[in-house]
Motif scaffolding. Structure first.
Motif, PDB file in Angstrom:
ATOM      1  N   ILE A 194       0.823  -1.207   0.000  1.00 45.36           N
ATOM      2  CA  ILE A 194       0.000   0.000   0.000  1.00 45.36           C
ATOM      3  C   ILE A 194       0.861   1.264   0.000  1.00 45.36           C
ATOM      4  CG2 ILE A 194      -1.874  -1.199   1.155  1.00 45.36           C
ATOM      5  CD1 ILE A 194      -1.125   0.337   3.704  1.00 45.36           C
ATOM      6  N   GLY A 195       2.178   1.096  -0.026  1.00 48.02           N
ATOM      7  CA  GLY A 195       3.070   2.244  -0.135  1.00 48.02           C
ATOM      8  C   GLY A 195       3.198   3.085   1.119  1.00 48.02           C
ATOM      9  N   THR A 226       4.431   4.540  -8.712  1.00 46.22           N
ATOM     10  CA  THR A 226       3.459   3.478  -8.479  1.00 46.22           C
ATOM     11  C   THR A 226       3.110   3.329  -7.013  1.00 46.22           C
ATOM     12  OG1 THR A 226       5.219   1.852  -8.278  1.00 46.22           O
ATOM     13  CG2 THR A 226       4.273   2.146 -10.464  1.00 46.22           C
ATOM     14  N   LYS A 227       3.807   4.041  -6.143  1.00 48.55           N
ATOM     15  CA  LYS A 227       3.630   3.939  -4.689  1.00 48.55           C
ATOM     16  C   LYS A 227       3.805   2.494  -4.194  1.00 48.55           C
ATOM     17  CE  LYS A 227       0.972   8.132  -3.981  1.00 48.55           C
ATOM     18  NZ  LYS A 227       2.042   8.852  -4.666  1.00 48.55           N
ATOM     19  N   LEU A 270     -13.721  -0.032   2.734  1.00 48.45           N
ATOM     20  CA  LEU A 270     -13.687   1.385   2.389  1.00 48.45           C
ATOM     21  C   LEU A 270     -12.988   1.650   1.049  1.00 48.45           C
ATOM     22  CD1 LEU A 270     -13.002   2.931   5.898  1.00 48.45           C
ATOM     23  CD2 LEU A 270     -15.139   2.909   4.631  1.00 48.45           C
ATOM     24  N   GLY A 271     -12.920   0.665   0.198  1.00 48.01           N
ATOM     25  CA  GLY A 271     -12.423   0.924  -1.148  1.00 48.01           C
ATOM     26  C   GLY A 271     -11.024   0.414  -1.417  1.00 48.01           C
ATOM     27  N   GLY A 272     -10.494  -0.400  -0.512  1.00 42.95           N
ATOM     28  CA  GLY A 272      -9.163  -0.972  -0.749  1.00 42.95           C
ATOM     29  C   GLY A 272      -8.092  -0.273   0.054  1.00 42.95           C
ATOM     30  N   ALA A 273      -7.028  -1.032   0.374  1.00 44.61           N
ATOM     31  CA  ALA A 273      -5.997  -0.501   1.259  1.00 44.61           C
ATOM     32  C   ALA A 273      -5.199   0.666   0.649  1.00 44.61           C
ATOM     33  CB  ALA A 273      -5.080  -1.633   1.717  1.00 44.61           C
ATOM     34  N   PRO A 274      -4.794   0.590  -0.633  1.00 43.03           N
ATOM     35  CA  PRO A 274      -4.064   1.749  -1.174  1.00 43.03           C
ATOM     36  C   PRO A 274      -4.931   3.015  -1.193  1.00 43.03           C
ATOM     37  CG  PRO A 274      -3.695  -0.185  -2.547  1.00 43.03           C
ATOM     38  CD  PRO A 274      -4.782  -0.536  -1.587  1.00 43.03           C
TER      39      PRO A 274
END
Ligand code: HEM
Ligand code: SF4
Ligand code: SF4
Lengths: 289, 206
Positions: A133-134, A153-154, B45-49
């Motif tokens: 997730i960066g 791209t993080k 909530l829409g994904g971790a990233p």
């Protein structure tokens, strides 16, 4: 996840790692003998080639080093250090810098993302970019300053110890390219024995009477071990820490602080519920209606 | 409600609910990264990233609203001698023995503590959160800053969570009439007299 490698630990994972303890796999190690490295950078090129990384701009900082430090798309770097010994003699210390593949990896301990960092039973610690997730917590956890961030791209990158090759029974690309034989690859046991033999040879037959093997116990040992001319001074090799450990702040954060926080949050919810059961709501009596 | 008193203006209510919604979002995404057992929240909530991207931005919005609150309520939130007298008898308040408490103004000491705790912790979260946000800007030699930031961030988040649990409990379950007041803005004269007599006397002119 490459082929037949068994998983030992997973970052940010609730519950046990699937398959852990199911099969025994020999721990592997890369041995780097700094005393026979000539700084030719064949390993740097082999790493780029095998991992299909585009060649990037370099930065000149008055040394023979390709760039000041590794980068998200440059995982393996020979560090060139000019060093004056106690007797005034001049030495050129060259050290291949990359992920150490710690047995107790701080990056994995710090990572919050399920599956973003995986440790295989053979000791390889690998990043799975599709789950990353960066957040860069891994940088905070790593005592060797290894993980590198790609801002576009993080995602985080570092040396994979060529998981794809090793899982197929091949040695890492850097090992294959080394012309002097200063790089070796095999089981951790064999590499340790080879390293000890070499260090002893140096102590007995050369002026390097303080030669030794760098396999730091503070991180449970590593799957990349070095033979150093002077084991008492790893810092001279481009900042190799003398006693690396997972930072105490990371231990505190992921250990006691987490448990304290969990207990406090659940305790708080139980507390207000008990208060309601015992005292109930504050009602306003509507006098004079 | 007939002869009801305006406790919160529309602007104050909007301000409160922006703070509440932004805080809840930041809290939930933060908790997702705090514990592997709560990581699923980030998925919902829409994904971790995505959560990693929005957590700091929404948090900065939250802090902005805290500053707005400070401007709006600074006078009402000042802790006075009346509050200190009330505070000495807080036990009675907790045990619903309200009759015996000294009269107070618009907010009670607990509400004031809550406000100042959120503002203070919010500031610490902002500073430490900024370090967590762009750690690549920190050189390796300053890594201690990163270690301290993460510990401060978690500790102050936990502080706000404790305060938040009490705040929500009191606003919804314990103090009847409180929740309506922050939604519709109005309270009854009896409510005002019982909980905030000095304020009641001030606004009702009695
Ligand atoms: C005010 C500005 C804030 C900024 C800039 C900020 C930024 C960050 C960043 C960059 C992270 C790393 C992971 C992520 O991005 O999700 C983080 C983690 C976290 N934040 Fe914030 N944050 C702020 C406020 C808050 C607030 C108000 C809370 C309230 C609960 C909070 C709770 C947390 C928690 C619990 C974590 C996870 C810590 C862990 O991994 O153990 N943050 N924050
Ligand atoms: S940046 Fe590092 S710590 Fe964060 S999710 Fe990616 S691998 Fe894990
Ligand atoms: S050297 Fe750093 S990145 Fe590599 S395994 Fe150890 S902690 Fe992780």
């Amino acid at each position: 996840m490459p082929g037949n490698l068994r998983v030992q630990a997973i970052s940010g994972h609730s519950g046990a790692a699937p398959g852990s303890g199911a099969q025994r796999q020999e721990r592997v190690a890369k041995l780097i003998d700094t005393t026979t490295c000539i700084g030719c950078k064949a390993c740097e090129v082999a790493c780029l080639e095998w991992n299909d990384l585009p060649f990037r701009e370099t930065a000149f900082d008055n040394t023979y080093q390709t760039m000041p430090q590794t980068a998200w798309n440059y995982w393996n770097l020979i560090k060139f250090n000019e060093h004056t010994a106690a007797d005034g003699s001049f030495h050129w210390l060259m050290r291949k810098d990359q992920c150490m593949h710690c047995a107790d990896p701080g990056c994995l301990a710090a990572c919050p993302a399920d599956n973003a960092i995986v440790q295989y039973q053979n000791g390889i610690v690998d990043f799975q970019q599709e789950y990353c997730i960066g957040c860069q917590y891994c940088v905070t956890g790593c005592p060797f300053n290894i993980p590198r961030f790609n801002p576009a791209t993080k995602k985080m990158f570092k040396c994979t110890l060529c998981t794809d090759r090793v899982s197929q029974g091949l040695e890492p690309a850097c090992i294959k390219a080394c012309p002097t034989g200063c790089l070796h690859f095999g089981t951790k046991e064999d590499m340790t024995a080879l390293a000890q033999t070499r260090a002893q040879q140096l102590r007995q037959h050369t002026a390097h009477t303080n030669a030794g093997v760098y396999d730091p116990a503070g991180v449970g040992g590593t799957s990349v071990i070095y033979v150093l001319h002077d084991i008492a001074n790893p810092e001279a090799y481009g900042g190799l820490p003398a006693n690396p450990r997972v930072p105490w702040a990371v231990r505190l954060w992921k250990g006691p602080l987490k448990w304290l926080g969990n207990v406090a949050m659940i305790g708080g919810l139980i507390g207000v519920t008990l208060h309601y059961l015992r005292f109930g709501p504050k009602k306003v009596e509507e006098h004079g209606k | 409600m007939e002869n009801s008193i305006l406790r919160y203006s529309l602007v104050e209510r909007v301000m409160h609910w922006i703070a509440a919604v932004t805080y809840c979002y930041v809290l939930l995404t933060g908790l997702a990264f705090y514990s592997p057992h709560l990581y699923w929240i980030a998925m919902v909530l829409g994904g971790a990233p995505t959560s990693r991207f929005w957590h700091p931005w929404i948090a900065v919005t939250f802090f902005g609203v805290l500053l707005w609150m400070l401007r709006t309520w600074a006078a009402d939130m000042r802790i006075t001698s009346v509050d200190r007298a009330w505070g000495k008898q807080m036990k009675r308040y907790i045990e619903n023995d309200d009759e015996a408490l000294p009269p107070i103004d618009r907010f009670n000491l607990g509400q004031k503590y809550f406000f100042w705790a959120m503002l203070f912790a919010g500031f610490v979260l902002l500073v430490s959160g900024t370090v967590l946000w762009i750690p690549e800007k920190l050189p390796w030699s300053l890594r201690d800053v990163r270690y301290i930031a993460v510990l401060l961030h978690v500790s102050s988040a936990l502080l706000t969570i404790g305060a938040f649990i009490i705040h929500v409990y009191m606003g919804t379950a314990m103090v009847r009439g409180g929740f309506t007041s922050i939604i519709r803005g109005e309270v009854s004269p009896a409510w005002a007299k019982m909980h905030h007599r000095l304020w009641y006397q001030r606004v009702a002119g009695k």
